[in-house]
Design an enzyme around this catalytic site. Structure first.
Site, PDB file in Angstrom:
ATOM      1  CB  CYS A  53     -42.736  37.821   3.047  1.00  0.00           C
ATOM      2  SG  CYS A  53     -44.352  38.666   3.056  1.00  0.00           S
ATOM      3  CE  LYS A 104     -40.916  36.686   6.753  1.00  0.00           C
ATOM      4  NZ  LYS A 104     -42.390  36.613   6.682  1.00  0.00           N
ATOM      5  CD  GLU A 120     -44.065  34.487   3.698  1.00  0.00           C
ATOM      6  OE1 GLU A 120     -43.534  34.569   4.819  1.00  0.00           O
ATOM      7  OE2 GLU A 120     -44.729  35.428   3.183  1.00  0.00           O
TER       8      GLU A 120
END
Length: 274
Positions: A155, A114, A42
């Site tokens: 994440c 995300k 990330e």
């Protein structure tokens, strides 16, 4: 039905050129070791932090220096390359934390923004507000990847198992969770979350992470992982930048899902009073 996958572990900086050079060196190393799929962490190219806020170096997609460099590498090395994420500025000024799957031809068959943003208070001065600088996405994405398909995430998404179950039910044999996990949460939860997502879904989980201290003082846990569908760790990094590799055998996904067919055992239920 098998291939070698690699995770690249880095420590991003506010210097985009430096980060691209580091990524290029490690991606070449992974390809030289036989990897046909390489994944980066990330915010792998250009990141600053301050007071618990994340400040990625962000450009519009058409102008982002990291993309042509990494697309060129994918094409030159003839590999599938997952750009874990970079900061991408939209026309309205918002910044997205965006993953890219790059093909061996250097094309972009999939993008993922995300969905779940890291807004947490751990105490002891460990507070983060990703939403202060980043806009969330709203779509799950399944991308092609060498053999089979891979569900994309980033994440903090790893804490939301419904996303991965949806991917597995839609046929994804692999799950990607590139990260910049904090040292505090990583020491407590990183391994168990990665293994749980693999076990629940009978899927490979491939999770490259940043490691070390970022500009601004935030500490990342590292320990990039590749986990098999039975929940066994096939490869793990330490704290420092580097490369890990593991063999991915897609036939083991079907085998595991036959042994424990929990993806077909969901039942409706309601919450009642005791």
């Amino acid at each position: 039905m098998s291939f070698t996958a690699a995770c690249i572990q880095t420590t991003a900086t506010p210097d985009l050129g430096h980060d691209i050079a580091v990524l290029s060196r490690l991606i070449r190393e992974a390809a030289a070791e036989g990897a046909s799929f390489v994944a980066t962490p990330e915010y792998c190219a250009g990141l600053d932090t301050k007071d618990g806020k994340l400040f990625p170096v962000a450009h519009p997609e058409s102008e982002h220096p990291a993309l042509p460099a990494l697309r060129g590498l994918a094409s030159e090395l003839r590999i599938w390359l997952l750009v874990g994420s970079i900061g991408v500025r939209s026309p309205d000024g918002r910044i997205f934390n965006r993953s890219y799957m790059l093909s061996p031809e250097g094309t972009i068959p999939a993008r993922y923004d995300k969905i779940h943003l890291f807004d947490i208070d751990l105490g002891g001065g460990h507070s983060y507000r990703e939403s202060a600088t980043i806009a969330p996405g709203d779509k799950g994405v399944i991308a092609p990847c060498v053999e089979g398909t891979i569900g994309l995430s980033i994440c903090y998404d790893i804490r939301f198992p419904m996303l991965y179950r949806a991917y597995a039910k839609a046929g994804a044999q692999m799950l990607a969770a590139p990260a910049a996990f904090t040292r505090v949460t990583g020491m407590a939860h990183w391994h168990v979350l990665q293994r749980a997502r693999a076990i629940e879904n009978g899927a490979y989980v491939i999770s490259p992470s940043q490691g070390g201290t970022l500009s601004g003082g935030a500490e990342c846990y590292g320990h990039s992982l590749i986990v098999d569908p039975w929940g066994q760790i096939l490869a793990e990094a330490g704290d420092a930048p580097g490369v890990i590799l593991a063999e991915i055998d897609i036939s083991k996904v079907a085998e595991t899902r036959r042994r424990i067919p929990s993806l077909t055992h969901d039942r409706p239920f309601s919450l009642g009073k005791p």
